[in-house]
Enzyme design. Structure first.
Site, PDB file in Angstrom:
ATOM      1  N   ALA A  68       0.655  -1.226  -0.024  1.00 27.76           N
ATOM      2  CA  ALA A  68      -0.029  -0.103  -0.059  1.00 27.76           C
ATOM      3  C   ALA A  68       0.747   1.415   0.106  1.00 27.76           C
ATOM      4  O   ALA A  68       0.289   2.553  -0.295  1.00 27.76           O
ATOM      5  CB  ALA A  68      -0.977   0.020   1.298  1.00 27.76           C
ATOM      6  N   PRO A  74       3.127   4.466  -0.747  1.00 28.58           N
ATOM      7  CA  PRO A  74       2.795   5.541   0.351  1.00 28.58           C
ATOM      8  C   PRO A  74       1.190   5.725   0.682  1.00 28.58           C
ATOM      9  O   PRO A  74       0.920   6.337   1.372  1.00 28.58           O
ATOM     10  CB  PRO A  74       3.611   6.884  -0.184  1.00 28.58           C
ATOM     11  CG  PRO A  74       3.586   6.596  -1.712  1.00 28.58           C
ATOM     12  CD  PRO A  74       3.689   5.121  -1.716  1.00 28.58           C
ATOM     13  N   ASP A  89      -0.556  -3.981  -6.190  1.00 34.20           N
ATOM     14  CA  ASP A  89       0.354  -3.010  -6.952  1.00 34.20           C
ATOM     15  C   ASP A  89       1.716  -2.978  -6.301  1.00 34.20           C
ATOM     16  O   ASP A  89       2.163  -2.333  -5.402  1.00 34.20           O
ATOM     17  CB  ASP A  89      -0.303  -1.484  -6.730  1.00 34.20           C
ATOM     18  CG  ASP A  89       0.544  -0.490  -7.312  1.00 34.20           C
ATOM     19  OD1 ASP A  89       0.771  -0.593  -8.458  1.00 34.20           O
ATOM     20  OD2 ASP A  89       0.927   0.504  -6.694  1.00 34.20           O
ATOM     21  N   CYS A 104       4.411  -0.604 -12.378  1.00 34.03           N
ATOM     22  CA  CYS A 104       5.061   0.832 -12.850  1.00 34.03           C
ATOM     23  C   CYS A 104       6.302   0.482 -13.698  1.00 34.03           C
ATOM     24  O   CYS A 104       7.380   1.153 -13.598  1.00 34.03           O
ATOM     25  CB  CYS A 104       5.087   1.967 -11.842  1.00 34.03           C
ATOM     26  SG  CYS A 104       6.197   1.656 -10.679  1.00 34.03           S
TER      27      CYS A 104
HETATM   28  C1  LIG Z   1       4.850   0.226  -5.985  1.00 34.61           C
HETATM   29  S1  LIG Z   1       4.876   0.321  -4.427  1.00 34.61           S
HETATM   30  C2  LIG Z   1       2.993   0.557  -3.950  1.00 34.61           C
HETATM   31  C3  LIG Z   1       2.636   1.791  -4.214  1.00 34.61           C
HETATM   32  C4  LIG Z   1       1.073   2.091  -3.543  1.00 34.61           C
HETATM   33  N1  LIG Z   1       0.460   1.110  -4.233  1.00 34.61           N
HETATM   34  C5  LIG Z   1       0.643   3.446  -3.916  1.00 34.61           C
HETATM   35  O1  LIG Z   1      -0.105   3.514  -4.890  1.00 34.61           O
HETATM   36  O2  LIG Z   1       0.771   4.438  -3.230  1.00 34.61           O
HETATM   37  C6  LIG Z   1       5.292  -1.318  -3.657  1.00 34.61           C
HETATM   38  C7  LIG Z   1       5.278  -1.315  -2.090  1.00 34.61           C
HETATM   39  O3  LIG Z   1       5.271  -2.638  -1.773  1.00 34.61           O
HETATM   40  C8  LIG Z   1       5.836  -2.877  -0.541  1.00 34.61           C
HETATM   41  N2  LIG Z   1       6.329  -4.274  -0.361  1.00 34.61           N
HETATM   42  C9  LIG Z   1       7.445  -4.904  -1.070  1.00 34.61           C
HETATM   43  N3  LIG Z   1       7.083  -6.295  -0.731  1.00 34.61           N
HETATM   44  C10 LIG Z   1       5.986  -6.624   0.221  1.00 34.61           C
HETATM   45  C11 LIG Z   1       5.344  -7.475   0.866  1.00 34.61           C
HETATM   46  N4  LIG Z   1       5.769  -8.695   0.658  1.00 34.61           N
HETATM   47  N5  LIG Z   1       4.194  -7.409   1.588  1.00 34.61           N
HETATM   48  C12 LIG Z   1       3.923  -6.238   1.684  1.00 34.61           C
HETATM   49  N6  LIG Z   1       4.201  -5.034   0.985  1.00 34.61           N
HETATM   50  C13 LIG Z   1       5.616  -5.158   0.329  1.00 34.61           C
HETATM   51  C14 LIG Z   1       6.914  -2.003  -0.609  1.00 34.61           C
HETATM   52  O4  LIG Z   1       7.376  -1.496   0.669  1.00 34.61           O
HETATM   53  C15 LIG Z   1       6.476  -0.764  -1.281  1.00 34.61           C
HETATM   54  O5  LIG Z   1       5.982   0.322  -0.588  1.00 34.61           O
END
Ligand SMILES: C[S@@+](CC[C@H](N)C(=O)[O-])C[C@H]1O[C@@H](n2cnc3c(N)ncnc32)[C@H](O)[C@@H]1O
Length: 507
Positions: free
Chosen positions: A304, A306, A381, A431
């Site tokens: 989720a 930021p 995402d 992205c």
């Molecule tokens: C592309 S960003 C998400 C952007 C967000 N959906 C938004 O629109 O603001 C991906 C996020 O996934 C998190 N992440 C990575 N591996 C993860 C996991 N196994 N479980 C939960 N979050 C994870 C990262 O910390 C990062 O903040």
């Protein structure tokens, strides 16, 4: 860092009239601080510099690792990749503002923005404000109307062609990218500069592509590293204050390559800067009244932070009276807090609408955090290689990073499929332009779960179909691929939408 600066370069002070943007206050300060008439342009023989001008139509994003470029060219071909790389040094066509409809509506926000734009001398012409409905071919329906009401698309103008002619300042890569998107320069983004810079001086801004400049370094002559010129501005501080803890805007840009409105920190509870494909991702979750059953939904945002998409989900369901519950998870504790903070600023923390958890979404079932098939809507995402971002000058991703991203995404997809209730919707997005994280992962999902997961059409579809040759021909048009070089010149992005047609529990 190698030869950072060179004395043999002559910098001559000319008698050319100074830029008038600095104002009389600044002029007084300038006289007080500096005897050398600092706003007169300096002659810099840029031919001796390793310089690209950001407005140059041939400027192209560099891949530091050839095997990454080879990998992408295998899918796209050389010409298409060149077009993408050239597009990526520019900002997207639109600055997209998402309206926080729980605090105000689109006309109200535009009315509030107009005086702000006037105060910063940003020319906001009505024909530069594009309604989303102009971009779609479909008939107007509830979704298109809703997207249109919640977005302000401002057309960015440029490129303009200012020339580097003032004292040189070097900024970090992220800072330079933000400048091209309309930001001024905050002091922490400044890495090095000419020695004698005082408040009120005009400066020419370059980017530290090498990323190894020791903060505070002095350019003695000219900046000799490979660099990109990103515009001219007026210094609001003396040089040493750039590096003090004072922070704040260090340089106000006066001559930009791209005329994008600076909106950081503006009306933060009423607007959110969000790329158009990100907004469209959330609208694929079928959360609008005409798209769903009239009962409470359990909604999961698996990655989720930021919180841009979490807050859009919340704004779509907040007032529907159905009692929806959103769970937003991020693996990173600090980032999870960012999601909570953003929800609070936007007024989505009331009545248990959003619950934010720090945790690993891969392990939600294994650790018994949630039961199988307990969510009606899931957004994945996930973490990705981010190869779609723009503007961008250099890409340092390793080939192994691309593999790792795709593998991690598959594990998250496995978890998402199990957590989704029959009849539910899963939206998977990235992205990146890397097909292994996009079309190949859709193929993975269908190959493994195709007996009960169906790829379904999207609403407000303005993206390209999937790259040929990966998905079956009849399914390719169902995904939205946003290619920086085509269509609406957005960031590189990918959206796919699946419906669970039967339970997976017995499979
Ligand atoms: C592309 S960003 C998400 C952007 C967000 N959906 C938004 O629109 O603001 C991906 C996020 O996934 C998190 N992440 C990575 N591996 C993860 C996991 N196994 N479980 C939960 N979050 C994870 C990262 O910390 C990062 O903040």
């Amino acid at each position: 860092m190698t030869s950072r600066s060179r004395m043999e370069q002559t910098i001559t002070t000319t008698t050319t009239t100074s830029n008038s943007n600095t104002g009389s206050d600044n002029n007084n300060k300038r006289k007080k601080h500096d005897d050398n008439n600092n706003n007169t342009p300096v002659t810099i023989d840029t031919s001796k510099m390793n310089l690209v001008h950001a407005s140059d139509p041939n400027a192209i994003m560099a891949y530091k690792h050839q095997n990454v470029l080879d990998h992408l060219e295998k899918y796209y071909g050389k010409d298409h990749m060149n077009a993408i790389r050239k597009a990526q040094v520019r900002p997207p066509t639109f600055t997209t503002i998402r309206v926080n409809t729980s605090k105000c509506d689109r006309p109200h926000l535009l009315n509030q923005l107009r005086p702000y734009f006037e105060s910063i001398q940003f020319k906001l012409q009505d024909n530069n404000i594009i309604p989303f409905s102009n971009l779609v071919k479909e008939d107007t329906n509830e979704t298109i109307q809703s997207i249109t009401n919640q977005t302000i698309l401002l057309k960015n103008h440029g490129p303009f062609n200012p020339q580097p002619k003032y004292k040189q300042v070097v900024v970090g890569v992220l800072c330079a990218e933000a400048v091209l998107r309309g930001s001024d320069i905050f002091a922490p983004g400044i890495i090095g500069s000419f020695k004698h810079i005082v408040e009120g001086d005009m400066v020419s801004v370059f980017v530290d592509l090498s990323q190894d400049g020791k903060r505070g370094f002095i350019i003695d002559g000219y900046y000799a590293e490979r660099t990109v010129f990103v515009g001219n501005g007026v210094s609001l501080m003396n040089r040493l204050d750039y590096y003090s803890t004072r922070g704040g805007v260090g340089i106000k840009m006066t001559e930009r390559i791209w005329d994008c409105p600076p909106l950081n920190g503006v009306l933060t509870d009423k607007l959110f800067l969000q790329h158009l494909p990100s907004i469209l991702t959330v609208f694929q979750m079928d959360l609008l009244p005409s798209q769903r059953e009239k009962r409470s939904f359990n909604i999961l945002d698996m990655c989720a932070a930021p919180g841009g998409k979490t807050t859009l989900i919340a704004s779509l369901v907040k007032n529907n009276g159905l009692g929806d519950k959103i769970t937003a998870i991020d693996k990173n504790k600090k980032k999870a807090k960012m999601v909570s903070d953003l929800c609070r600023v936007n007024g989505f923390d009331e009545n248990g609408l959003v619950t934010v958890r720090a945790g690993d979404s891969k392990k939600l079932l294994i650790e018994g955090v949630f039961k199988e098939e307990s969510f009606d809507r899931i957004l994945l995402d996930g973490p990705c290689s981010g190869l779609g971002t723009r503007p961008r000058f250099d890409e340092a991703t390793l080939l192994i990073d691309l593999d790792n991203s795709a593998c991690l995404q598959r594990v998250l997809i496995d978890a998402a499929v199990k957590l989704l209730a029959p009849g539910g919707i899963l939206v998977y997005s990235t992205c990146t332009i890397n097909p292994c994280e996009n079309e190949e992962n859709v193929k993975y999902l269908l190959d493994n779960y195709g007996s009960f997961m169906q790829l379904v059409p999207q609403t407000g579809h303005i993206g390209d179909p999937g790259l040929p040759g990966i998905l079956p021909e009849n399914l390719s048009p169902l995904v939205q691929r946003f290619d920086p070089s085509t269509n609406h010149e957005t960031i590189g992005f990918f959206i796919s939408k699946f419906k669970k047609t039967a339970s997976s529990q017995s499979k």
